[in-house]
Design a protein around this motif. Structure first.
Motif, PDB file in Angstrom:
ATOM      1  N   GLY B  97      43.739  90.065 -22.167  1.00  0.00           N
ATOM      2  CA  GLY B  97      43.072  90.250 -21.072  1.00  0.00           C
ATOM      3  C   GLY B  97      42.342  91.386 -20.981  1.00  0.00           C
ATOM      4  N   ALA B  98      42.723  92.288 -22.135  1.00  0.00           N
ATOM      5  CA  ALA B  98      41.652  93.518 -21.570  1.00  0.00           C
ATOM      6  C   ALA B  98      40.374  93.025 -22.606  1.00  0.00           C
ATOM      7  CB  ALA B  98      42.675  94.508 -22.966  1.00  0.00           C
ATOM      8  N   SER B 254      41.989  82.280 -18.533  1.00  0.00           N
ATOM      9  CA  SER B 254      43.125  83.986 -17.728  1.00  0.00           C
ATOM     10  C   SER B 254      43.857  82.782 -16.242  1.00  0.00           C
ATOM     11  CB  SER B 254      41.725  84.716 -17.240  1.00  0.00           C
ATOM     12  OG  SER B 254      40.816  83.805 -16.501  1.00  0.00           O
ATOM     13  N   ARG B 255      43.694  81.615 -16.166  1.00  0.00           N
ATOM     14  CA  ARG B 255      44.192  81.377 -14.476  1.00  0.00           C
ATOM     15  C   ARG B 255      45.950  81.610 -14.385  1.00  0.00           C
ATOM     16  NH1 ARG B 255      42.790  76.027 -13.465  1.00  0.00           N
ATOM     17  NH2 ARG B 255      41.128  76.680 -12.656  1.00  0.00           N
ATOM     18  N   LEU B 256      46.185  82.372 -13.457  1.00  0.00           N
ATOM     19  CA  LEU B 256      47.686  82.598 -13.217  1.00  0.00           C
ATOM     20  C   LEU B 256      48.690  81.598 -11.744  1.00  0.00           C
ATOM     21  CD1 LEU B 256      50.977  83.753 -14.009  1.00  0.00           C
ATOM     22  CD2 LEU B 256      49.507  85.489 -12.552  1.00  0.00           C
ATOM     23  N   ALA B 257      49.530  80.708 -12.152  1.00  0.00           N
ATOM     24  CA  ALA B 257      49.630  79.881 -11.231  1.00  0.00           C
ATOM     25  C   ALA B 257      51.544  79.502 -11.157  1.00  0.00           C
ATOM     26  CB  ALA B 257      49.297  78.626 -11.435  1.00  0.00           C
ATOM     27  N   ALA B 258      51.517  80.009 -12.723  1.00  0.00           N
ATOM     28  CA  ALA B 258      53.105  80.148 -12.404  1.00  0.00           C
ATOM     29  C   ALA B 258      53.784  80.950 -12.298  1.00  0.00           C
ATOM     30  CB  ALA B 258      53.468  79.522 -14.154  1.00  0.00           C
ATOM     31  N   ARG B 259      55.037  81.016 -11.373  1.00  0.00           N
ATOM     32  CA  ARG B 259      56.283  82.421 -11.423  1.00  0.00           C
ATOM     33  C   ARG B 259      55.773  83.114 -12.184  1.00  0.00           C
ATOM     34  NH1 ARG B 259      61.141  82.610  -7.842  1.00  0.00           N
ATOM     35  NH2 ARG B 259      60.183  84.506  -7.167  1.00  0.00           N
ATOM     36  N   PRO B 260      55.384  84.565 -12.540  1.00  0.00           N
ATOM     37  CA  PRO B 260      55.394  85.709 -13.464  1.00  0.00           C
ATOM     38  C   PRO B 260      56.276  86.594 -13.808  1.00  0.00           C
ATOM     39  CG  PRO B 260      54.051  86.619 -11.834  1.00  0.00           C
ATOM     40  CD  PRO B 260      54.963  85.196 -11.158  1.00  0.00           C
ATOM     41  N   PHE B 261      57.158  85.964 -14.169  1.00  0.00           N
ATOM     42  CA  PHE B 261      58.511  85.863 -14.592  1.00  0.00           C
ATOM     43  C   PHE B 261      59.448  85.604 -16.138  1.00  0.00           C
ATOM     44  CE2 PHE B 261      58.234  86.522  -9.835  1.00  0.00           C
ATOM     45  CZ  PHE B 261      58.937  88.008  -9.742  1.00  0.00           C
ATOM     46  N   PRO B 272      52.746  80.560 -17.472  1.00  0.00           N
ATOM     47  CA  PRO B 272      51.523  80.608 -17.641  1.00  0.00           C
ATOM     48  C   PRO B 272      50.360  80.667 -19.067  1.00  0.00           C
ATOM     49  CG  PRO B 272      52.921  83.472 -16.837  1.00  0.00           C
ATOM     50  CD  PRO B 272      53.508  81.636 -16.986  1.00  0.00           C
ATOM     51  N   GLN B 273      50.902  80.235 -20.287  1.00  0.00           N
ATOM     52  CA  GLN B 273      50.623  79.914 -20.884  1.00  0.00           C
ATOM     53  C   GLN B 273      49.583  78.341 -20.921  1.00  0.00           C
ATOM     54  OE1 GLN B 273      53.540  80.987 -22.114  1.00  0.00           O
ATOM     55  NE2 GLN B 273      53.560  80.425 -24.498  1.00  0.00           N
ATOM     56  N   ARG B 274      50.202  77.448 -20.045  1.00  0.00           N
ATOM     57  CA  ARG B 274      49.904  76.154 -19.519  1.00  0.00           C
ATOM     58  C   ARG B 274      48.354  76.314 -18.821  1.00  0.00           C
ATOM     59  NH1 ARG B 274      53.026  72.913 -15.416  1.00  0.00           N
ATOM     60  NH2 ARG B 274      52.352  75.462 -14.164  1.00  0.00           N
ATOM     61  N   ASP B 275      48.741  77.297 -17.949  1.00  0.00           N
ATOM     62  CA  ASP B 275      47.331  77.623 -16.393  1.00  0.00           C
ATOM     63  C   ASP B 275      46.582  78.446 -17.444  1.00  0.00           C
ATOM     64  OD1 ASP B 275      49.400  77.461 -14.846  1.00  0.00           O
ATOM     65  OD2 ASP B 275      49.767  79.073 -14.579  1.00  0.00           O
ATOM     66  N   ALA B 276      46.333  79.323 -17.974  1.00  0.00           N
ATOM     67  CA  ALA B 276      45.907  80.039 -19.383  1.00  0.00           C
ATOM     68  C   ALA B 276      44.820  78.653 -19.820  1.00  0.00           C
ATOM     69  CB  ALA B 276      45.721  80.837 -19.782  1.00  0.00           C
ATOM     70  N   GLY B 388      46.684  84.592 -21.313  1.00  0.00           N
ATOM     71  CA  GLY B 388      45.393  83.896 -22.051  1.00  0.00           C
ATOM     72  C   GLY B 388      44.827  83.973 -22.865  1.00  0.00           C
ATOM     73  N   CYS B 389      43.695  82.818 -23.097  1.00  0.00           N
ATOM     74  CA  CYS B 389      43.626  82.076 -24.331  1.00  0.00           C
ATOM     75  C   CYS B 389      41.962  82.398 -24.049  1.00  0.00           C
ATOM     76  CB  CYS B 389      43.621  80.762 -24.002  1.00  0.00           C
ATOM     77  SG  CYS B 389      43.556  80.050 -22.885  1.00  0.00           S
ATOM     78  N   PHE B 390      40.961  82.568 -25.701  1.00  0.00           N
ATOM     79  CA  PHE B 390      39.917  82.265 -25.652  1.00  0.00           C
ATOM     80  C   PHE B 390      39.480  80.611 -26.670  1.00  0.00           C
ATOM     81  CE2 PHE B 390      40.472  87.029 -24.933  1.00  0.00           C
ATOM     82  CZ  PHE B 390      38.155  86.992 -23.870  1.00  0.00           C
ATOM     83  N   LEU B 391      37.922  80.233 -26.125  1.00  0.00           N
ATOM     84  CA  LEU B 391      37.422  79.670 -27.452  1.00  0.00           C
ATOM     85  C   LEU B 391      36.668  79.960 -27.825  1.00  0.00           C
ATOM     86  CD1 LEU B 391      38.290  76.751 -28.319  1.00  0.00           C
ATOM     87  CD2 LEU B 391      36.144  76.109 -27.004  1.00  0.00           C
ATOM     88  N   LEU B 392      36.162  80.983 -28.855  1.00  0.00           N
ATOM     89  CA  LEU B 392      35.447  81.312 -29.630  1.00  0.00           C
ATOM     90  C   LEU B 392      34.409  79.988 -31.138  1.00  0.00           C
ATOM     91  CD1 LEU B 392      37.303  84.227 -30.939  1.00  0.00           C
ATOM     92  CD2 LEU B 392      35.723  83.882 -28.868  1.00  0.00           C
ATOM     93  N   THR B 393      32.862  80.258 -30.714  1.00  0.00           N
ATOM     94  CA  THR B 393      31.833  79.078 -31.756  1.00  0.00           C
ATOM     95  C   THR B 393      31.054  80.169 -32.518  1.00  0.00           C
ATOM     96  OG1 THR B 393      30.519  79.285 -30.057  1.00  0.00           O
ATOM     97  CG2 THR B 393      32.314  77.864 -30.088  1.00  0.00           C
TER      98      THR B 393
END
Lengths: 154, 394
Positions: B97-98, B254-261, B272-276, B388-393
């Motif tokens: 996220g940074a 970067s989406r966050l839907a799951a409960r972040p605990f 959150p990994q699934r959301d992202a 959080g995740c990236f797709l780079l090309t």
């Protein structure tokens, strides 16, 4: 399942055992002090009846204000667990069993806790457990033991 | 194809740099940081005078020794930077996220070249005693996510994620021997990377006989604390002609839907990994089958398994079968994963080492562990309440 007015969970005194304790806040103080009368309390909405944890100042389901602490049975089932084998901290030597337990009243409410009065190899997912409190001054940590081990009064 | 309405297409990864990485290096965190920054600048073909933004993960706050790295101000001062904008970003969609915040600074036109770093000296910090024995929480009282964990003795991420692993094995019927294929394959990559911390081959027998840390996680399911620093440079897309070997950001998630605990999840993919990952795939026409290399957070092996499923590299519940045998994610496998040795063998750089590896792969400069013709890389970082995740090309 309702909280039996007469049922109290055992309280073990551990005031002299120094463990890291939570900061008590307006939202969370009731939870940490709840074991003083041998009862586990979870925040519950007066409007929709849903339990919520960790506690928040308004219902996260329906938005109603002022959800309050509600006594629960203290019964739960093991959702997951781990047997810690590594000496991480001086105040709790291994081995010990940590668990995420699911509240009997509403299984999507989870508590991380430590299991006591059980051999590590006997712990399994789905195991029924009951609360037992460990007192550290003003804080009562809700630990859990196999159901039947703590249902009697102490 | 770049579209100007996409924040990630208005920015480029212009350079990456990694310091010496190892166990107890005896160097200061600032020293390691400056080395990584120098290398990132050289990689981009820029100088410190070009930099007008600075971002740190996580910034300086009271934490276990060696965790934080140097504060922003110390790095700014040491490099003599003149900054339009700076921020330390601890909270956000996973550690990466940074980098996303740097992308947004550039995409908004507020800065042109943002330098970003993550430095740790956890190996040195833990050298003279067990970890966590000196948590500042123990003095002032535990708050935040740890309030619900630490008082019970759930003091380590190993404890929090061991319970995810336990539930995963229970729900999927997978075995530890299957899961161990990830650590074995990751070590094979590390044998090809002179910068990895552990490079001796690892067999499944060694994995299965290793001591337990917190069941079902054994020693080789846990990454290795390290001293080291990674720097990343994020630049405005119009500066492309000034850059040596920039890499495109196809999409971010970067989406966050799951409960972040750490303990309120309902199943191994209710995270959150699934959301992202869903977010990322909604922002690109590329598909998981287009990915040539995947860098998946392996602070604990279970997190890489969750990323494999969350990102759609295999079906839900199939990640253990996917990594079993240590072939498919290994050198020569159909999905090269953690090609620098990951964090399991390469050292815990909190996702930034994985990001560095993805960029180097796309630049075609990974040396002996280069995946031939790598054009598309997926990087997923975080676990528990973070993702959080990236797709780079290329």
């Amino acid at each position: 399942m309702t909280a039996d007015a007469g049922l109290r969970a055992p309280v073990r005194i551990a005031d002299d055992v120094r463990v890291p304790l939570p900061q008590l806040t307006a939202d969370t103080e009731f939870f940490w002090r709840s074991g003083a009368d041998g009862r586990l309390r979870i925040q519950r909405c007066g409007q929709c009846g849903r339990y919520a944890h960790p506690p928040v100042p308004r219902c996260r389901n329906c938005g109603a204000s002022g959800p309050g602490p509600a006594p629960v049975s203290g019964q739960a089932s093991v959702f997951s667990f781990t047997v810690n084998c590594q000496p991480f901290v001086h105040w709790l030597p291994p081995p010990y069993v940590l668990a995420i337990v699911a509240l009997a009243e509403q299984p999507d409410v989870h508590l991380t806790t430590r299991l006591v009065d059980v051999a590590a190899e006997e712990v399994h997912i789905g195991m029924l457990v009951s609360v037992v409190f460990e007192r550290h001054g003003e804080v009562y940590l809700p630990l859990f033991a196999p159901e039947g081990e703590t249902n009697g009064l102490t | 194809m770049d579209s100007p309405d996409r924040a990630e297409h208005r920015a480029l990864i212009s350079g990456v740099g990694k310091s010496q990485v190892g166990r107890r290096l005896g160097r200061s965190d600032l020293d390691l940081t400056l080395e990584a920054c120098d290398r990132a600048l050289a990689d981009a073909g820029l100088t410190a005078a070009d930099i007008d933004g600075l971002v740190a993960w996580p910034g300086e706050w009271p934490a276990a020794r060696g965790f934080c790295g140097p504060a922003l101000g110390r790095v700014k001062d040491a490099l003599g930077l003149e900054l339009a904008w700076h921020a330390a970003v601890q909270d956000g969609p996973g550690q990466l996220g940074a980098i996303m915040s740097a992308v947004m600074a550039v995409a908004s036109g507020y800065a042109r070249h943002v330098l970003l770093y993550r430095t740790t000296s956890e190996a040195s910090g833990q050298a003279d005693g067990g970890r966590d024995t000196t948590s500042p929480f123990d003095v002032v009282g535990v708050t935040g996510l740890q309030e619900w964990l630490r008082p019970f003795g759930a003091v380590s991420a190993a404890h929090w994620l061991a319970q995810l692993a336990q539930r995963y094995l229970y729900e999927t019927g997978a075995t530890r021997e299957q899961v161990g294929g990830l650590a074995v394959a990751t070590r094979r990559w590390a044998t090809l990377n002179p910068d990895a911390v552990y490079r001796a081959p690892l067999s499944i027998e060694e994995y299965l006989s290793a001591r337990m840390i917190s069941t079902p996680l054994c020693l080789y399911d846990c990454d290795v604390p390290a001293d080291g620093s990674v720097a990343v440079l994020v630049s405005a897309a119009p500066t492309r002609a000034d850059l040596r070997a920039p890499v495109r950001i196809e999409a971010m998630g970067s989406r966050l839907a799951a409960r972040p605990f750490w303990d309120q999840w309902g199943g191994p993919l209710d995270l959150p990994q699934r959301d992202a990952a869903r977010h990322l795939w909604s922002r690109t026409s590329l598909r998981p089958a287009d990915v040539d290399v995947a860098q998946l957070y392996d602070g604990f092996s279970i997190l890489a398994l969750v990323w494999l499923e969350a990102a759609g590299f295999c079906d839900p519940g199939q990640a253990a079968a996917f990594v079993a045998g240590g072939k498919r994610t290994a050198p020569g496998g159909d999905l090269p994963v953690n090609t620098g040795g990951g964090q399991l063998s390469g050292g815990r750089l909190h996702g930034f080492g994985l990001f560095h590896e993805a960029v180097v792969q796309l630049q075609g400069e990974a040396g002996e562990h280069q995946v031939t013709g790598a054009e598309t890389a997926f990087v997923g970082a975080g676990g528990g309440p973070l993702g959080g995740c990236f797709l780079l090309t290329r």
